[in-house]
Write a protein that holds these residues in place. Sequence first.
Motif, mmCIF file in Angstrom:
data_model
loop_
_atom_site.group_PDB
_atom_site.id
_atom_site.type_symbol
_atom_site.label_atom_id
_atom_site.label_comp_id
_atom_site.label_asym_id
_atom_site.label_seq_id
_atom_site.Cartn_x
_atom_site.Cartn_y
_atom_site.Cartn_z
ATOM 1 N N THR A 4 12.126 1.979 53.157
ATOM 2 C CA THR A 4 11.161 2.211 52.379
ATOM 3 C C THR A 4 10.374 3.209 52.127
ATOM 4 O OG1 THR A 4 10.370 -0.584 52.970
ATOM 5 C CG2 THR A 4 8.914 0.832 51.355
ATOM 6 N N VAL A 5 10.393 3.670 50.878
ATOM 7 C CA VAL A 5 9.470 4.955 50.496
ATOM 8 C C VAL A 5 8.709 4.781 49.448
ATOM 9 C CG1 VAL A 5 11.491 6.430 51.390
ATOM 10 C CG2 VAL A 5 11.460 5.650 49.131
ATOM 11 N N GLY A 6 7.630 5.599 49.441
ATOM 12 C CA GLY A 6 6.722 5.515 48.283
ATOM 13 C C GLY A 6 5.771 6.581 48.395
ATOM 14 N N VAL A 7 4.896 6.540 47.186
ATOM 15 C CA VAL A 7 4.090 7.653 46.985
ATOM 16 C C VAL A 7 2.506 6.697 46.462
ATOM 17 C CG1 VAL A 7 4.562 8.183 44.578
ATOM 18 C CG2 VAL A 7 3.349 10.020 45.900
ATOM 19 N N ALA A 8 1.369 7.506 46.702
ATOM 20 C CA ALA A 8 0.461 6.889 46.302
ATOM 21 C C ALA A 8 -0.680 7.965 45.968
ATOM 22 C CB ALA A 8 -0.474 6.032 47.540
ATOM 23 N N VAL A 9 -1.563 7.714 44.794
ATOM 24 C CA VAL A 9 -2.348 8.687 44.387
ATOM 25 C C VAL A 9 -3.772 8.082 44.321
ATOM 26 C CG1 VAL A 9 -3.099 10.288 42.606
ATOM 27 C CG2 VAL A 9 -0.732 10.027 43.345
ATOM 28 N N ALA A 10 -4.722 8.349 44.985
ATOM 29 C CA ALA A 10 -6.271 7.686 44.895
ATOM 30 C C ALA A 10 -7.186 8.804 44.633
ATOM 31 C CB ALA A 10 -6.465 6.932 46.161
#
Length: 318
Positions: free
Chosen positions: A215-221
């Motif tokens: 599982t891979v991902g990116v988050a911007v907050a």
Amino acid sequence: MKKLLAVAVATAISAPAMADMTIYGTVAVDFIKGDVATSDVSKVERDDVVFGMKGSSQTDAGLNVSAEVKTEGDFTSPTLAYLKVDNGTVALWGGKFGSPADAADTVDYSNTGNVTYFSGEVDNAVGVTLSSNGFSAGIGAVRNGTTNEGTVAQLGYAVDGLSINFGMEETSNTVTTTKALKVNGVEYASKDEAAVGYDYKATGVKVAYAMDALTVGVAVADGEYALVADASDKVEVETTTVFGSYVMGNTTLSAFYAQDEAQSSVAGSAAVEMDTTAFKVAQNLGGGLSAYAEYSNNDSDTAALDGSNVTIGGSFSF
């Protein structure tokens, strides 16, 4: 005998359906080796002591009804305590339940690696969630007299391993309290106003893709909070996080890299930047027993935020 059998069958048919109930819990103990700004903060910590009960049933109209009470050591302040009614697609919630916006949050390990913006739960709240054909949506409203109120919302889509979640939280708290954004247990930026409290806004987007064991991902907050008495006195924090995990049998490897920037509106204040790298290994030993090890490192242009943490622990769930 036949009469007794007939009475027993009739009684069983006419008796109201009993709710299915589950009792569960978790106990975890950690050793934490911490070094923040050259200070040794090592300790042994009783991490999670969780006890909960949940039940579900169906109404005469065919609606699903469920409730759950979960505590982490104190039933007077439960982690969860909600009533839920749903038809399989739309659900109505009331009490203290998981924040819909939490689906868009970044990463949250046990102690070592934490980059979070949204409340894990919302209390004294009502909410509506919807899930259909990969789409999900949720909105909740918090109201605790005039001292604490706010809204949370989420929009999501998941198909063939791809998931996209957008979250929003906006709260106002006018009691004596502190709102702080923390990374690895270090207060990255905070507002503490004993008289009038704070207003807080956060938005975030998380995109992840799961393929077999990877599982891979990116988050911007983005988070912004200001004093109720002076909206011009505020702090903004932006975070970009890249994360991933890989499962090998009973072993799960996880890692993330986060880049943060905090900016105060106070005249002359410089932006504060920090990079965080974290790794985690978790092993399922069977029988409800798990062991894990975590490491993280903060690298900032502000010495007080520099440091590293190592956590080694185990937990038992039943």
